[in-house]
Design a protein around this motif. Structure first.
Motif, short mmCIF file in Angstrom:
data_model
loop_
_atom_site.label_atom_id
_atom_site.label_comp_id
_atom_site.label_asym_id
_atom_site.label_seq_id
_atom_site.Cartn_x
_atom_site.Cartn_y
_atom_site.Cartn_z
N LEU A 258 -35.70 18.76 -37.97
CA LEU A 258 -35.57 18.80 -36.51
C LEU A 258 -34.47 17.89 -35.97
O LEU A 258 -34.26 17.84 -34.76
N SER A 259 -33.80 17.17 -36.83
CA SER A 259 -32.88 16.11 -36.38
C SER A 259 -31.80 16.62 -35.43
O SER A 259 -31.42 15.92 -34.48
N LEU A 260 -31.30 17.82 -35.65
CA LEU A 260 -30.18 18.32 -34.86
C LEU A 260 -30.58 18.72 -33.44
O LEU A 260 -29.71 18.95 -32.60
N PHE A 261 -31.86 18.80 -33.16
CA PHE A 261 -32.28 19.19 -31.82
C PHE A 261 -32.25 18.03 -30.82
O PHE A 261 -32.08 18.27 -29.62
N PHE A 262 -32.40 16.79 -31.30
CA PHE A 262 -32.71 15.69 -30.39
C PHE A 262 -31.63 14.62 -30.33
O PHE A 262 -31.15 14.13 -31.36
N TYR A 263 -31.29 14.25 -29.10
CA TYR A 263 -30.45 13.07 -28.84
C TYR A 263 -30.63 12.66 -27.37
O TYR A 263 -30.53 13.52 -26.48
N PRO A 264 -30.91 11.38 -27.16
CA PRO A 264 -31.17 10.34 -28.16
C PRO A 264 -32.62 10.34 -28.61
O PRO A 264 -33.48 10.95 -28.00
N VAL A 265 -32.85 9.62 -29.71
CA VAL A 265 -34.20 9.38 -30.21
C VAL A 265 -34.50 7.90 -30.01
O VAL A 265 -33.88 7.05 -30.64
N VAL A 266 -35.41 7.61 -29.11
CA VAL A 266 -35.72 6.23 -28.74
C VAL A 266 -37.11 5.88 -29.27
O VAL A 266 -38.10 6.50 -28.89
N THR A 267 -37.16 4.89 -30.15
CA THR A 267 -38.41 4.44 -30.73
C THR A 267 -38.75 3.05 -30.21
O THR A 267 -37.91 2.37 -29.60
N ALA A 268 -39.98 2.60 -30.49
CA ALA A 268 -40.39 1.26 -30.06
C ALA A 268 -39.54 0.18 -30.72
O ALA A 268 -39.39 -0.91 -30.17
N GLY A 269 -38.97 0.49 -31.88
CA GLY A 269 -38.14 -0.49 -32.56
C GLY A 269 -36.72 -0.59 -32.02
O GLY A 269 -35.97 -1.48 -32.41
N ARG A 270 -36.35 0.31 -31.09
CA ARG A 270 -34.99 0.34 -30.57
C ARG A 270 -34.89 -0.11 -29.12
O ARG A 270 -33.82 -0.04 -28.53
N ILE A 271 -36.01 -0.54 -28.56
CA ILE A 271 -36.02 -1.05 -27.18
C ILE A 271 -36.83 -2.33 -27.13
O ILE A 271 -37.60 -2.64 -28.04
N SER A 272 -36.67 -3.06 -26.05
CA SER A 272 -37.37 -4.34 -25.91
C SER A 272 -38.83 -4.15 -25.51
O SER A 272 -39.70 -4.93 -25.92
N HIS A 273 -39.09 -3.11 -24.71
CA HIS A 273 -40.43 -2.91 -24.18
C HIS A 273 -40.82 -1.44 -24.36
O HIS A 273 -40.30 -0.56 -23.67
N PRO A 274 -41.76 -1.15 -25.28
CA PRO A 274 -42.19 0.23 -25.50
C PRO A 274 -43.06 0.74 -24.37
O PRO A 274 -43.39 0.01 -23.42
N LYS A 275 -43.42 2.02 -24.44
CA LYS A 275 -44.32 2.60 -23.44
C LYS A 275 -45.60 1.78 -23.32
O LYS A 275 -46.07 1.26 -24.33
N PRO A 276 -46.08 1.62 -22.09
CA PRO A 276 -45.79 2.39 -20.87
C PRO A 276 -44.60 1.90 -20.05
O PRO A 276 -44.36 2.43 -18.97
N CYS A 277 -43.84 0.94 -20.55
CA CYS A 277 -42.63 0.51 -19.83
C CYS A 277 -41.65 1.69 -19.78
O CYS A 277 -41.51 2.43 -20.77
N PRO A 278 -40.95 1.88 -18.67
CA PRO A 278 -40.03 3.02 -18.55
C PRO A 278 -38.67 2.79 -19.19
O PRO A 278 -37.78 3.64 -19.06
N GLU A 279 -38.48 1.68 -19.90
CA GLU A 279 -37.17 1.35 -20.45
C GLU A 279 -36.60 2.50 -21.29
O GLU A 279 -35.41 2.85 -21.19
N GLY A 280 -37.43 3.10 -22.14
CA GLY A 280 -36.94 4.17 -23.00
C GLY A 280 -36.48 5.38 -22.22
O GLY A 280 -35.44 5.99 -22.55
N LEU A 281 -37.22 5.76 -21.20
CA LEU A 281 -36.81 6.90 -20.38
C LEU A 281 -35.54 6.59 -19.60
O LEU A 281 -34.66 7.45 -19.46
N HIS A 282 -35.42 5.37 -19.10
CA HIS A 282 -34.19 4.99 -18.41
C HIS A 282 -32.98 5.09 -19.35
O HIS A 282 -31.90 5.53 -18.94
N ARG A 283 -33.17 4.70 -20.59
CA ARG A 283 -32.07 4.77 -21.55
C ARG A 283 -31.66 6.23 -21.79
O ARG A 283 -30.46 6.54 -21.89
N ILE A 284 -32.62 7.12 -21.88
CA ILE A 284 -32.31 8.53 -22.11
C ILE A 284 -31.61 9.13 -20.89
O ILE A 284 -30.63 9.86 -21.02
N LEU A 285 -32.09 8.81 -19.69
CA LEU A 285 -31.44 9.30 -18.48
C LEU A 285 -29.98 8.85 -18.43
O LEU A 285 -29.09 9.63 -18.06
#
Length: 225
Positions: free
Chosen positions: A135-162
């Protein structure tokens, strides 16, 4: 207004969607058994009993750091981490299953020029999941808890994708199956679609991916139209 996704009643709002973000566990894949096995193996090697149903629900939604803190006594966390580091998650992958109809949905979204990304509280196994199911070619970006400072429910990951997509929150939907996903979407101002969880407060409830695919085929404009 809340909708149950059905090709018989397609809300007009769907035509504005230009990007869809997916959670992983319970949304891209059915990994409940795998997660249960993973954490119970750690507890078993420590001489602890299996998780309670409440603990199983917690670890299915939260990052590994928070999950370990929840199910392991504080004074034994270092021991548990050493055991966890010795595991090869590939041994668990036979118990992870792709959600029915997902691949067909992804193909349709790509045909409609809708961007696809992932926001998950997985830490370091997301790439393995994508590689296993090709499935790798379908998705960009892929944001995991290890790639942001604050995982869900913090909106940081969604902000990064936007920001990566250069899209507004009103053009993006997030598909999730837990209260953490619902809270993250609300905090980011992104439309939330609940997958197989009617208890969540969502703009649309998705009973299965075949229904969503038929809805989006009708609602989304064709490229160049």
């Amino acid at each position: 207004m809340r909708y149950v996704c059905s090709p018989l009643a397609v809300p007009d709002e769907l035509s504005a969607v230009r990007g869809v973000v997916f959670d992983c566990d319970g949304v891209l894949v059915d990994s409940l058994d795998a997660n249960r096995m993973y954490y119970n193996l750690i507890r078993e090697r420590m001489g602890l009993l299996s998780m309670t149903p409440e603990e199983e629900e917690y670890v299915h939604a939260h990052s590994v750091t928070k999950s370990m803190a929840r199910i392991i006594p504080p004074e034994r966390l270092e021991e548990a981490e050493a055991i966890r580091r010795g595991f090869d998650y590939r041994d668990i992958m036979p118990y992870v299953y792709l959600e029915p109809g997902l691949r067909e949905l992804l193909v349709l979204l790509r045909q409609k020029n809708v961007r696809m990304g992932i926001l998950t509280n997985r830490t370091n196994t997301m790439d393995l999941v994508l590689e296993t199911f090709d499935l790798s070619l379908f998705f960009y970006p892929v944001v995991t808890a290890g790639r942001i400072s604050h995982p869900k429910p913090c909106p940081e990951g969604l902000h990064r994708i936007l920001a990566a997509w250069e899209l507004s929150a009103s053009q993006v939907a997030y598909i999730g199956d837990t209260a953490l996903d619902e809270r993250a979407a609300r905090a980011a101002g992104v439309t939330f679609w609940a997958y197989k969880n009617p208890a969540l407060l969502a703009a649309m409830h998705i009973p299965n991916y075949d229904s969503l695919r038929q809805c989006l085929r009708k609602a989304l404009p064709d490229p160049g139209a």
